[in-house]
Design an enzyme around this catalytic site. Structure first.
Site, short mmCIF file in Angstrom:
data_model
loop_
_atom_site.label_atom_id
_atom_site.label_comp_id
_atom_site.label_asym_id
_atom_site.label_seq_id
_atom_site.Cartn_x
_atom_site.Cartn_y
_atom_site.Cartn_z
N ASP A 232 -57.44 6.67 -8.58
CA ASP A 232 -58.15 6.43 -7.32
C ASP A 232 -57.89 5.04 -6.76
OD1 ASP A 232 -59.48 8.29 -5.81
OD2 ASP A 232 -61.26 8.33 -7.07
N GLY B 162 -50.12 14.30 1.41
CA GLY B 162 -50.88 14.94 2.48
C GLY B 162 -51.84 14.00 3.14
N THR B 163 -51.72 12.70 2.83
CA THR B 163 -52.58 11.70 3.47
C THR B 163 -52.10 11.45 4.90
OG1 THR B 163 -52.90 10.64 1.32
CG2 THR B 163 -53.53 9.37 3.26
N SER C 129 -48.73 16.92 7.39
CA SER C 129 -50.07 16.65 7.89
C SER C 129 -51.05 17.71 7.42
CB SER C 129 -50.06 16.60 9.43
OG SER C 129 -49.61 17.83 9.97
N ASN C 130 -50.51 18.87 7.04
CA ASN C 130 -51.34 19.96 6.53
C ASN C 130 -50.46 20.86 5.67
OD1 ASN C 130 -52.96 22.37 6.31
ND2 ASN C 130 -54.14 21.65 8.06
N HIS D 213 -63.33 18.78 12.61
CA HIS D 213 -63.30 18.52 11.17
C HIS D 213 -64.66 18.04 10.69
CE1 HIS D 213 -58.86 18.62 11.47
NE2 HIS D 213 -58.91 18.86 10.16
N HIS D 214 -64.79 17.97 9.36
CA HIS D 214 -65.99 17.45 8.73
C HIS D 214 -66.19 15.98 9.07
CE1 HIS D 214 -63.19 15.65 5.83
NE2 HIS D 214 -62.56 16.81 5.88
N LYS E 279 -63.94 12.99 7.76
CA LYS E 279 -62.56 12.82 8.23
C LYS E 279 -62.40 11.44 8.84
CE LYS E 279 -58.43 14.43 9.52
NZ LYS E 279 -57.37 14.60 8.52
N THR F 160 -52.89 17.04 11.70
CA THR F 160 -52.49 18.40 12.10
C THR F 160 -52.41 18.53 13.61
OG1 THR F 160 -53.50 19.31 10.10
CG2 THR F 160 -53.08 20.85 11.91
#
EC number: 1.17.1.8
Length: 233
Positions: A31, A71-72, A97-98, A131-132, A135, A142
């Site tokens: 992390d 995917g970041t 991106s996705n 998005h959530h 994000k 995307t």
């Protein structure tokens, strides 16, 4: 396959579950900053970290001969540097991106529709992404990929968040609790609208696609995309 996870948030944990279910081994869960020892022995690294860490993570992997899947989003100012480094090191790298299989089919559908609509001045294109609330970037990576697909296949020259010029694509970004990701492209006309939408039901599709990409890249050299993984070209 031995996998190093760079970023162990919700996506990292989902990737771990799917990778183990497909008989892979997670040898590192990182992390924070890491050294070459932390990824030694990895067949591949999967990066779902944060924008400020992504380029450094990718650089470390390539310099240590570890293929890397990222995917970041939100770090793409350094994308060309990552590509150059990959070529110099004769490494292997995929950014998307996705990674969702459905979204990558949606990318192709978006480009096909853009070509069909390119000469129809009666319609104006716009985009909405939801998005959530966790994000970090807006619009989403995307949404930017979708906008680039339209630009490549039409007379549009750019995109803008919310208000846009005559030759730009307006993108509306909404943040709503517990929404994995919804992207809609609308062509609005006087007599009708045409709209295509992709709705993710969970993060599982993103994680599965990333693991499939990691499986695919083993033994390869170069810079690739999900089009290569899914043979969409």
């Amino acid at each position: 396959m031995k996998i190093a996870l760079l970023g162990y948030g919700k996506m990292g944990k989902m990737i771990e579950q799917i990778a183990i279910s497909r008989n892979h081994e997670i040898i590192a869960k990182i992390d924070n900053e890491f050294t070459s020892k932390d990824i030694a022995g990895a067949d591949v690294a999967i990066d779902f970290s944060v924008p400020s860490a992504a380029f450094g993570n990718i650089t470390s992997c390539l310099e240590n001969g570890v293929p890397v899947i990222s995917g970041t989003t939100g770090w793409l100012d350094n994308y060309d540097k990552a590509v150059d480094l990959c070529h110099r090191q004769k490494g292997a790298f995929i950014y998307a991106s996705n990674f969702s299989l459905g979204v990558n089919i949606f990318f192709q559908l978006n480009e096909y529709l853009a070509r069909m609509m390119s000469n129809l001045e009666e319609y104006q294109v716009s985009m909405e992404e939801i998005h959530h609330t966790q994000k970090l970037d807006a619009p989403s990576g995307t949404a930017i990929t979708l906008a680039e697909g339209i630009i490549k296949n039409s007379s549009k020259t750019g995109w803008q968040l919310d208000k846009a010029g005559d030759n730009e694509i307006p993108i509306t970004a909404k943040r709503i609790e517990n929404v994995p990701g919804t992207h809609s492209i609308r062509y609005s006309g006087k007599v009708d609208d045409i709209e295509i939408t992709h709705t993710a039901h969970s993060r599982e599709g993103f994680a599965l696609g990333a693991v499939i990409a990691a499986e695919w890249i083993i033994g390869k050299t170069g810079v690739f995309s999900m089009k290569d993984v899914l043979n969409l070209d």
